[in-house]
Design an enzyme around this catalytic site. Structure first.
Site: not given
Ligand code: PLP
Length: 383
Positions: A34, A132, A161, A217, A260, A307, A309
């Protein structure tokens, strides 16, 4: 091409993935990609993880999943935020796997799946304490029963999670873990067979073998950052370097101000150089008065207001020339500067620094089998 680039060492990304995979075997790996793969490039990183044997990919939003499908990535893709009913057709069309955490939304998903003539694979999300997303453990059995009555859906995953897997005190982690373990046991005893049981982010995957179940994950660890500060660590290394070049050099007199509001005043005659990166690239305004960068293998202060850029660097009496390399994040000679340090200056976390490098910064991918230093200098010579 712009002078400011993010250079991604794909071989290091591969090594990080392999280290993690070996460490967690026999658990499968759902690679988190992501937020543009934490700034490293969604499509490119996902393809590398596919080649390396990732079982699934994790994104936050449907649009990221669609981008991967349009790039031809065939891996199962889990969308890790709660789905909205009006996205049901997109989940079906692009074969994306939603979190199941609301019955009305799942009813809409099932209706669309029947319309499309597909079976939509879903992961039941359980809220064990992060609060969450997901449903409370006590409601999962009933929820599964209701889902099984919806034609068009198939439950392939059960997940939760952890809120504190990276904290020194593991007590809340164990509370969440116990709840999830008890639920998994209860469902097994009731005859459910859900192939993918997953909970562990990077920190949990490394620290707690008990939390790996059938799939982990990881995110931040794949990109080379340690997910927690204590105990056992995998020797991963950062993958992304953020580099630029000097585009202007000037001498200013003692007492003169720069940028600035002239927030910074020279204490003596000095050389100020201009580097074409700014807050629109993710080099955030909050770094004003706090940051350093590398030039000629040495650290120099970034001075005055950041700034949109450009930034300005006080290089003192160093003979810096137009075109000299500037390292915002990465290595130069014996010196290095990584996202933890930028995060510290910004009072944030490395995740935000990496994910915040904007799409305006071109990503360059260093490939295998070529000397990385040579490739890097020839790449930079072209920009
Ligand atoms: C649902 C979920 N699983 C796994 C991860 C991976 O976490 P990390 O980058 O700490 O391994 C995230 C990251 O925020 C997440 O939201």
């Amino acid at each position: 091409m712009r002078a400011t680039v993010a250079i991604i060492d794909t071989e290091q990304l591969r090594r990080n993935f392999r280290l993690l995979r070996r460490h967690v075997e026999p658990a499968a790996v759902l690679a988190i990609v992501k937020a543009n793969a934490y700034g490293h490039g969604l499509v490119e990183c996902a393809e590398l993880f596919r080649q390396e044997g990732a079982a699934m990919l994790g994104v936050a939003y449907v649009q990221e999943g669609i981008q991967l499908r349009q790039a031809g990535n065939p891996l199962p893709i889990v969308v890790l935020t709660p789905p909205q009913a009006d996205e049901a057709a997109l989940y079906c069309r692009f074969e994306l796997q939603p979190l199941a955490c609301s019955l009305p939304v799942m009813e809409q998903m099932a209706a669309q799946a029947r319309r499309f003539g597909v079976r939509l694979r879903v992961h039941v999300a359980v809220d064990t304490g992060m609060h969450r997303e997901g449903i409370p453990p006590s409601e999962v059995r009933d929820f599964l029963q209701r889902l099984s009555e919806l034609e068009g859906l198939e439950v392939v995953g059960l997940c939760t999670h952890f809120a504190t897997a990276d904290e020194a005190d593991p007590s809340f982690f164990w509370e969440q873990w116990r709840q999830f373990r008890d639920l998994v046991r209860e469902l097994e005893a009731a005859g459910y067979h859900i192939p993918y049981i997953h909970a562990a982010n990077s920190a949990a995957a490394v620290r707690f073998p008990e939390a790996r179940w059938t799939m982990v994950r990881p995110g931040i660890l794949l990109y080379g950052y340690q997910p927690w500060q204590g105990g056992e660590k995998l020797p991963v290394k950062p993958v992304l370097q953020w580099k630029s070049r000097v585009v202007a050099v000037r001498r200013i007199r003692s007492g003169e101000g720069v940028s600035y509001h002239r927030l910074y005043r020279a204490r003596q005659e000095t050389t100020i150089v201009t580097v074409p990166v700014g807050y629109a690239d993710g080099y955030r305004y909050g770094l004003t008065g706090r940051a350093e960068c590398l030039i000629h293998g040495k650290r120099f202060p970034v001075v005055g207001a950041i700034c949109m850029d450009e930034i300005l660097v006080d290089v003192g009496q160093e003979p810096v020339q137009l075109g000299d390399e500037v390292v915002l994040l990465g290595e130069q000679g014996e010196s290095a500067l990584w996202a933890e340090e930028l995060a510290c200056w910004l009072r944030t976390i490395p995740y935000e620094v990496l994910a915040g490098i904007s799409s305006r910064v071109p990503r360059l991918y260093l490939q295998a089998q070529v000397d990385a230093t040579e490739q890097l200098s020839s790449t930079l010579a072209r920009v």
